[in-house]
Scaffold this motif. Structure first.
Motif, mmCIF file in Angstrom:
data_model
loop_
_atom_site.group_PDB
_atom_site.id
_atom_site.type_symbol
_atom_site.label_atom_id
_atom_site.label_comp_id
_atom_site.label_asym_id
_atom_site.label_seq_id
_atom_site.Cartn_x
_atom_site.Cartn_y
_atom_site.Cartn_z
ATOM 1 N N TRP A 97 6.869 -20.645 0.421
ATOM 2 C CA TRP A 97 5.971 -20.252 1.529
ATOM 3 C C TRP A 97 4.722 -19.569 0.995
ATOM 4 O O TRP A 97 3.649 -19.690 1.565
ATOM 5 C CB TRP A 97 6.722 -19.328 2.501
ATOM 6 C CG TRP A 97 7.187 -18.043 1.862
ATOM 7 C CD1 TRP A 97 8.375 -17.845 1.217
ATOM 8 C CD2 TRP A 97 6.460 -16.823 1.749
ATOM 9 N NE1 TRP A 97 8.441 -16.565 0.717
ATOM 10 C CE2 TRP A 97 7.273 -15.923 1.042
ATOM 11 C CE3 TRP A 97 5.208 -16.388 2.204
ATOM 12 C CZ2 TRP A 97 6.869 -14.610 0.748
ATOM 13 C CZ3 TRP A 97 4.798 -15.089 1.921
ATOM 14 C CH2 TRP A 97 5.636 -14.216 1.198
ATOM 15 N N GLN A 137 2.795 -20.014 -1.449
ATOM 16 C CA GLN A 137 1.672 -20.743 -2.058
ATOM 17 C C GLN A 137 0.420 -20.652 -1.174
ATOM 18 O O GLN A 137 -0.702 -20.724 -1.659
ATOM 19 C CB GLN A 137 2.048 -22.200 -2.337
ATOM 20 C CG GLN A 137 2.399 -23.023 -1.112
ATOM 21 C CD GLN A 137 2.819 -24.463 -1.452
ATOM 22 O OE1 GLN A 137 3.039 -24.798 -2.619
ATOM 23 N NE2 GLN A 137 2.916 -25.314 -0.433
ATOM 24 N N VAL A 148 -6.987 -14.551 3.940
ATOM 25 C CA VAL A 148 -6.707 -14.141 2.564
ATOM 26 C C VAL A 148 -8.053 -14.049 1.839
ATOM 27 O O VAL A 148 -8.584 -15.059 1.370
ATOM 28 C CB VAL A 148 -5.751 -15.137 1.876
ATOM 29 C CG1 VAL A 148 -5.381 -14.642 0.472
ATOM 30 C CG2 VAL A 148 -4.492 -15.327 2.717
ATOM 31 N N GLY A 204 -3.288 -17.423 -8.270
ATOM 32 C CA GLY A 204 -2.905 -16.774 -9.497
ATOM 33 C C GLY A 204 -3.814 -17.305 -10.603
ATOM 34 O O GLY A 204 -4.245 -18.474 -10.545
ATOM 35 N N LEU A 235 -3.563 -8.147 -8.020
ATOM 36 C CA LEU A 235 -2.289 -8.053 -7.313
ATOM 37 C C LEU A 235 -1.455 -9.249 -7.775
ATOM 38 O O LEU A 235 -1.861 -10.401 -7.578
ATOM 39 C CB LEU A 235 -2.547 -8.113 -5.800
ATOM 40 C CG LEU A 235 -1.345 -8.295 -4.869
ATOM 41 C CD1 LEU A 235 -0.365 -7.135 -4.970
ATOM 42 C CD2 LEU A 235 -1.819 -8.475 -3.429
ATOM 43 N N ASP A 294 -5.488 -9.887 5.021
ATOM 44 C CA ASP A 294 -4.374 -9.823 4.075
ATOM 45 C C ASP A 294 -4.720 -8.898 2.908
ATOM 46 O O ASP A 294 -5.866 -8.882 2.438
ATOM 47 C CB ASP A 294 -4.101 -11.241 3.554
ATOM 48 C CG ASP A 294 -2.984 -11.287 2.522
ATOM 49 O OD1 ASP A 294 -1.827 -11.045 2.901
ATOM 50 O OD2 ASP A 294 -3.283 -11.562 1.336
ATOM 51 N N ALA A 295 -3.728 -8.159 2.433
ATOM 52 C CA ALA A 295 -3.884 -7.303 1.249
ATOM 53 C C ALA A 295 -5.092 -6.385 1.360
ATOM 54 O O ALA A 295 -5.796 -6.130 0.380
ATOM 55 C CB ALA A 295 -3.971 -8.154 -0.019
ATOM 56 N N GLU A 341 -3.800 -5.474 6.813
ATOM 57 C CA GLU A 341 -2.484 -5.255 6.222
ATOM 58 C C GLU A 341 -2.594 -4.182 5.150
ATOM 59 O O GLU A 341 -3.100 -4.426 4.052
ATOM 60 C CB GLU A 341 -1.939 -6.551 5.606
ATOM 61 C CG GLU A 341 -0.492 -6.424 5.175
ATOM 62 C CD GLU A 341 -0.209 -6.815 3.742
ATOM 63 O OE1 GLU A 341 0.966 -6.794 3.348
ATOM 64 O OE2 GLU A 341 -1.166 -7.105 2.985
ATOM 65 N N ILE A 383 -0.069 -1.341 3.471
ATOM 66 C CA ILE A 383 1.285 -0.788 3.411
ATOM 67 C C ILE A 383 1.176 0.661 2.957
ATOM 68 O O ILE A 383 0.883 0.934 1.796
ATOM 69 C CB ILE A 383 2.164 -1.589 2.423
ATOM 70 C CG1 ILE A 383 2.188 -3.077 2.812
ATOM 71 C CG2 ILE A 383 3.574 -1.003 2.361
ATOM 72 C CD1 ILE A 383 2.975 -3.971 1.868
ATOM 73 N N ALA A 438 2.416 4.049 1.684
ATOM 74 C CA ALA A 438 3.596 4.426 0.905
ATOM 75 C C ALA A 438 3.400 5.843 0.377
ATOM 76 O O ALA A 438 2.298 6.225 -0.025
ATOM 77 C CB ALA A 438 3.810 3.448 -0.245
ATOM 78 N N GLU A 455 0.950 7.410 -2.525
ATOM 79 C CA GLU A 455 -0.180 6.552 -2.893
ATOM 80 C C GLU A 455 -1.488 7.140 -2.352
ATOM 81 O O GLU A 455 -1.526 7.659 -1.236
ATOM 82 C CB GLU A 455 0.024 5.134 -2.340
ATOM 83 C CG GLU A 455 1.139 4.387 -3.047
ATOM 84 C CD GLU A 455 1.192 2.913 -2.642
ATOM 85 O OE1 GLU A 455 0.200 2.405 -2.080
ATOM 86 O OE2 GLU A 455 2.222 2.279 -2.897
ATOM 87 N N HIS A 473 9.941 -8.949 0.350
ATOM 88 C CA HIS A 473 8.603 -8.835 -0.242
ATOM 89 C C HIS A 473 7.860 -7.660 0.398
ATOM 90 O O HIS A 473 8.345 -7.033 1.323
ATOM 91 C CB HIS A 473 7.814 -10.142 -0.024
ATOM 92 C CG HIS A 473 8.230 -11.248 -0.941
ATOM 93 N ND1 HIS A 473 7.361 -11.917 -1.759
ATOM 94 C CD2 HIS A 473 9.451 -11.786 -1.184
ATOM 95 C CE1 HIS A 473 8.015 -12.836 -2.456
ATOM 96 N NE2 HIS A 473 9.292 -12.784 -2.127
#
Ligand code: ARE
Length: 597
Positions: free
Chosen positions: A89, A91, A129, A135, A186, A221-222, A247, A249, A251, A254, A316
């Motif tokens: 998924w 990719q 994105v 990558g 990332l 995203d990210a 998005e 996250i 934590a 951080e 994830h």
């Protein structure tokens, strides 16, 4: 409530709030409106159709999402993506170009979907994105474009990427280091230099292309890996005012926090998902009475909330203890809570079946995703889980729409453990039983008297309820019997206009009496005297010692009652708990019982 939308409510609220503040300035001190917390109602539920094809989403909008009042769909990233062996998924989180050719379909199919969803009142939010490309490596994308390290011909070259010079391989290792998180790679994904004007223009061009097709919003995203100011600079180049959520996250420990992104738009509140998981799996629902900002979460009108998302449901994105479709009825209950609770803008997850974190959507051997719709019918509840169609979840969308204007909690109750109830003023009321015993209780609500459909177990269509109804009495109370791991929800959008049908219930009770003493039945509804012995229904002793009588009671209704013996004003109650029955939908019911001394 098909067609009911609150599209620019938040903006409207802001403007109104500003006007109130501004207009009050010349006349004295600013009065902080108490309405503020009440009116941050989002618009009001959206669904993530994870990995669905565009042709399927178009049909789902028309057949289900539009009629059921969903505000929007979050779709998987639509841009050209890497093709990875085994077709995972993820990719699709590796952009190769901004051509709209992906595993979900073509540009034409995408445009058709956006238009058809919009026509039935459902917005499309694109997962954008924009932090990175593939990558670092070489390959051919889903539209046939070739790429090599830091080189996407015609789009980006080496100078358009961050090269952070850390850790030997430029990868992020230390989330405690702001520079590293926002300038390194990332998981080896080629990190765009979002500080550069060229990159900002290019990203904005992609978003503007989507907007030109009618896309109404973006998930960034990210976002944590892009400086908040860079996102602002990109958005300043975007046409119109799409809905934005980022998005991030949050934590512990951080340096980069969700809070620093709120000026750009809304932000995902991962704490919500993790705490829901903790409470529903291992905790007590009673803890939830102040759930939200008091738990250290974002302001309600900035928070995107979810029980699980596409990352944490498979470990994830930091994973955590989350409830997913694999938890069955517990997942229903967690979603019922989320959709009833006035905090945040909820995202319902719609998954496909998976057994490992790599596995892509249902596909053929070449990685072509299978359609959800076959011969015009959705193939749900199998390889496509369609949680958004699970009855309690689907029906709670109408609950959230119908209660949006009263975005606050009333009538909170808990048993101190895993049974809770709360209302949304006179708009709705919900009871959740996450224990393995039946919950029998009379609740005080703020609902107007009348008959409502329990939308957790029944559907309300065209004014009729397909199953259990709940009567709010003249004191605004309901008496209910809720089985283990079940719930009840009633709301003004699912109120029956007529009185319910009645059924004849015959009470036969074996009870010995002395001369002058008679047996009666008394209960919690007017037909049984509202617990007043003076108004109890007399039974006949024609077949003594069995006393009998027949009463017409509302159908599909849970009723509590007891037998009493009366001699003038001298009343003897039978012992123990109230007796509880739920009347059938039609026909009659006969009870053969024995007096409990
Ligand atoms: C895949 C492979 C990697 C490989 C890479 C490049 O798994 O081994 O190096 O490709 O070839 C998704 C998948 C990734 C996948 C990626 C690209 O989850 O496994 O990598 O797609 O195909 C951090 C980020 C957060 C991010 C999560 C996953 O902060 O933004 O990691 N979430 C979004 C999406 C993901 C997506 C991406 C970003 C990338 O929702 O679906 O990745 O586009 C702590 C930190 C968090 C951190 C978390 C996990 O909790 O606080 O910030 O989340 O750890 O590292």
């Amino acid at each position: 409530m098909p067609g009911t939308r609150f599209p620019s409510l938040r903006r409207l609220v802001l403007v109104v709030a500003l006007l109130m503040v501004v207009s009050s300035l010349p006349f004295g001190p600013v009065h902080h409106s108490t309405a503020r917390a009440q009116t941050s109602s989002p618009r009001t539920v959206f669904v993530h159709l994870f990995e669905w094809k565009w042709t399927d989403i178009a049909q789902e909008c028309e057949n289900f999402l539009g009629p059921r009042g969903f505000a929007a769909v979050q779709v998987s990233p639509p841009q050209e993506h890497a093709i990875v062996a085994g077709y995972p998924w993820w990719q699709r989180y590796q952009p190769v170009s901004y051509q709209l050719t992906s595993r979900s379909g073509t540009r034409a199919e995408f445009a058709n979907m956006v238009a058809r969803c919009k026509a039935v009142g459902v917005d499309i939010y694109v997962d954008a994105v924009i932090n990175h490309m593939t990558g670092v490596g070489s390959g051919v994308g889903s539209a046939g474009s070739t790429y090599s390290p830091y080189n996407y011909p015609g789009i980006y070259q080496y100078q358009d990427f961050h090269h952070c010079g850390r850790n030997g391989n430029d990868d992020i290792q230390n989330y405690g280091d702001r520079y590293e998180v926002q300038n390194c790679e990332l998981v080896n994904l080629a990190d765009l230099d979002t500080g550069s004007s060229y990159v900002r223009d290019r990203l904005a061009a992609y978003l503007n292309d989507l907007i030109s097709l009618g896309v109404a919003g973006f998930r960034i995203d990210a976002a944590k890996h892009i400086a908040a100011g860079d996102i602002a600079a990109i958005l300043s180049r975007v046409n119109g005012s799409p809905y934005i959520y980022q998005e991030v996250i949050g934590a512990a420990g951080e340096p980069i926090t969700p809070w620093e992104y709120t000026n750009n738009g809304d932000v995902t509140e991962f704490k919500y998902s993790n705490e829901i998981g903790r409470v529903f799996l291992n905790g007590k629902l009673a803890w939830l009475s102040q759930f939200g900002e008091a738990w250290g979460m974002l302001p309600s009108d900035k928070a995107i909330v979810f029980v699980d998302n596409h990352d944490n449901q498979r470990g994830h994105g930091g994973g955590g203890t989350v409830v997913t479709y694999k938890n069955g009825v517990l997942y229903d209950l967690a979603n019922v809570f989320m959709l009833a609770w006035p905090y945040g803008y909820p995202q319902v997850m719609s998954s496909y079946e998976f057994s490992n974190d790599f596995q892509g959507p249902p596909s053929d051997a070449n990685g072509n995703t299978r359609s959800v719709y076959v011969n015009g019918q959705p193939n749900c509840f199998g390889e496509w889980k369609c949680e958004h169609r699970w009855r309690p979840i689907a029906n709670m969308v109408a609950f959230r729409n119908a209660t949006a204007s009263t975005f606050s909690v009333s009538d909170w109750w808990s048993n101190g453990n895993n049974q809770i109830a709360f209302g949304r003023g006179d708009k709705g009321f919900v009871v959740i039983n996450r224990e393995d015993t039946t919950l029998n209780r009379t609740f005080q609500t703020s609902m107007a008297p009348g008959v409502y459909c329990n939308v957790i177990v029944a559907d309300f269509t065209n004014g009729t309820c397909s199953g259990q109804t709940v009567t709010v009495d003249s004191n605004r109370r309901i008496t209910v019997s809720i089985p283990p791991f079940s719930a009840l929800a009633i709301h003004v959008g699912a109120k029956l206009s007529t009185q319910p049908a009645t059924v004849a219930v015959t009470f036969n009770v074996n009870a010995t009496t002395y001369w002058g003493q008679n047996v009666f039945v008394v209960g919690n509804i007017p037909q049984l005297g509202n617990w007043n012995p003076a108004q109890a229904v007399p039974l006949s002793a024609a077949t003594y010692p069995v006393w009998s009588g027949t009463v017409n009671l509302p159908a599909n209704t849970t009723i509590e009652y007891k037998y009493i013996k009366r001699d003038g004003s001298n009343v003897v109650w039978e012992c123990c708990n109230n007796r509880v029955i739920t009347t059938p939908g039609s026909g009659s019911m006969t009870l053969n019982e024995t007096w409990r001394p």
